[in-house]
Design a protein around this motif. Structure first.
Motif, PDB file in Angstrom:
ATOM      1  N   ARG A   1       0.864  -1.180   0.000  1.00 13.58           N
ATOM      2  CA  ARG A   1       0.000   0.000   0.000  1.00 13.58           C
ATOM      3  C   ARG A   1       0.900   1.230   0.000  1.00 13.58           C
ATOM      4  O   ARG A   1       2.010   1.187   0.540  1.00 13.58           O
ATOM      5  CB  ARG A   1      -0.879   0.032   1.255  1.00 13.58           C
TER       6      ARG A   1
ATOM      7  N   ASP B   1       0.980   3.940   1.868  1.00 12.86           N
ATOM      8  CA  ASP B   1       0.373   4.491   3.081  1.00 12.86           C
ATOM      9  C   ASP B   1       1.398   5.224   3.947  1.00 12.86           C
ATOM     10  O   ASP B   1       1.264   5.292   5.158  1.00 12.86           O
ATOM     11  CB  ASP B   1      -0.286   3.367   3.886  1.00 12.86           C
TER      12      ASP B   1
ATOM     13  N   PRO C   1      -3.104  12.530   2.967  1.00 12.24           N
ATOM     14  CA  PRO C   1      -4.035  11.396   2.886  1.00 12.24           C
ATOM     15  C   PRO C   1      -5.243  11.651   1.980  1.00 12.24           C
ATOM     16  O   PRO C   1      -5.861  10.703   1.514  1.00 12.24           O
ATOM     17  CB  PRO C   1      -4.478  11.206   4.341  1.00 12.24           C
TER      18      PRO C   1
ATOM     19  N   SER D   1      -8.583   8.531  -2.230  1.00  8.59           N
ATOM     20  CA  SER D   1      -8.837   8.104  -0.861  1.00  8.59           C
ATOM     21  C   SER D   1     -10.221   7.428  -0.809  1.00  8.59           C
ATOM     22  O   SER D   1     -11.141   7.889  -1.485  1.00  8.59           O
ATOM     23  CB  SER D   1      -8.809   9.343   0.037  1.00  8.59           C
TER      24      SER D   1
ATOM     25  N   ASN E   1      -6.010   3.415  -0.742  1.00  6.89           N
ATOM     26  CA  ASN E   1      -4.748   2.899  -0.195  1.00  6.89           C
ATOM     27  C   ASN E   1      -4.818   2.482   1.276  1.00  6.89           C
ATOM     28  O   ASN E   1      -3.862   1.926   1.806  1.00  6.89           O
ATOM     29  CB  ASN E   1      -3.615   3.915  -0.404  1.00  6.89           C
ATOM     30  N   THR E   2      -5.963   2.732   1.898  1.00  3.59           N
ATOM     31  CA  THR E   2      -6.134   2.244   3.265  1.00  3.59           C
ATOM     32  C   THR E   2      -6.547   0.774   3.249  1.00  3.59           C
ATOM     33  O   THR E   2      -6.090  -0.018   4.069  1.00  3.59           O
ATOM     34  CB  THR E   2      -7.225   3.061   3.988  1.00  3.59           C
TER      35      THR E   2
END
Length: 249
Positions: A159, A161, A167, A215, A218-219
């Motif tokens: 990811r 992250d 974010p 968004s 990628n979480t």
DNA sequence: AACATTACAAACGG
DNA sequence: TCCGTTTGTAATGT
């Protein structure tokens, strides 16, 4: 077998001349005057799944993409030596591709324990950055360049992250050269004992294409560029990012 | 201090 | 056998 996202679901084929049509989904329309540098709206394809939100479009014509690829081959200087290695599970490996970092003065980017300093933008990287900015209405201060010399070069599942990334800013991924498969997998569907059965999302990244990872993609979703042994030609990928100023911890 | 791991290679399956 | 996918890794940085 999971179906790859069908490129023919675009409004029209990229190989044919682009027509002037207005689409609700065209992010470019908002900040663009008629007859400007980009007078041809891009048809976006929405890619969605649980916690995944991406937009895909063909940004450059085949001819322009070829020209940009050639320019990048002359301009980009890739990391060597220690900068081209990664440490994982206690072992040092050469990364299975070439990598470079460019961006605004003084920016740094850290992953897998290695911090890299951004090189100053080259003319071609600035040109592509500005084209992406005009299309997405987003600004970027950094780009990670990955060069895959053939189908053996790849990138493992991960990811994006990192803490220093903004974010809420999408990551904009521009592909030039050989088309390659790109695979998303949900974090809860990995491993032997995963409870959830969530199908991977697979797509092919075409020459001259732009993939926006919004968004919270990628979480929840890992992505990878797997080995494809039949591919013999190189691909360059540019991932434009916004790095927060003032390092956070 | 738990936790994740941008790597490879061995084991599978088609 | 070849190719693609899954699994294990057992040290280190966060």
């Amino acid at each position: 077998m999971d179906k790859f996202v069908n490129k023919s679901s675009c409004i029209y084929d990229a190989k044919s001349p682009r027509k002037k049509i207005k689409l609700e989904s065209d992010k470019r329309i908002e900040n663009e005057d008629e007859g400007g540098e980009f007078s041809h709206p891009v048809p976006w394809q929405k890619i969605e799944a649980e916690g995944l939100d991406c937009d895909y479009a063909l940004l450059f014509s085949k001819e322009e993409a070829h020209h940009l690829f050639k320019q990048l081959e002359e301009e980009v200087v890739y990391s060597t030596g220690e900068e081209a290695k990664v440490q994982l599970f206690g072992k040092v490996h050469n990364i299975p591709r070439k990598q470079a970092t460019y961006g605004d003065a003084g920016l740094t980017y850290t992953y897998s324990g290695v911090t890299r300093l951004a090189c100053p933008w080259t003319p071609t990287l600035e040109y592509i950055r500005d084209a992406v900015t005009k299309t997405t209405v987003q600004t970027f201060n950094f780009v990670l360049v990955n060069r895959y010399k053939d189908g053996q070069d790849h990138m493992g599942e991960h990811r994006d992250d990192e803490k220093e990334l903004d974010p809420l800013c999408p990551i904009a991924s521009v592909s030039l050269g050989a088309p390659r498969d790109f695979i998303f997998r949900h974090r809860d569907a990995r491993g032997k004992q995963s409870h959830r059965q969530i199908k991977p999302v697979k797509l092919e990244l075409a020459h001259g294409s732009l993939l926006l990872m919004n968004s919270p993609t990628n979480t929840f979703w890992y992505h990878s560029l797997p080995v494809r042994r039949k591919i013999s030609l190189p691909r360059i990928n540019l991932t434009f990012r916004r790095i927060l100023l003032g390092r956070k911890k």
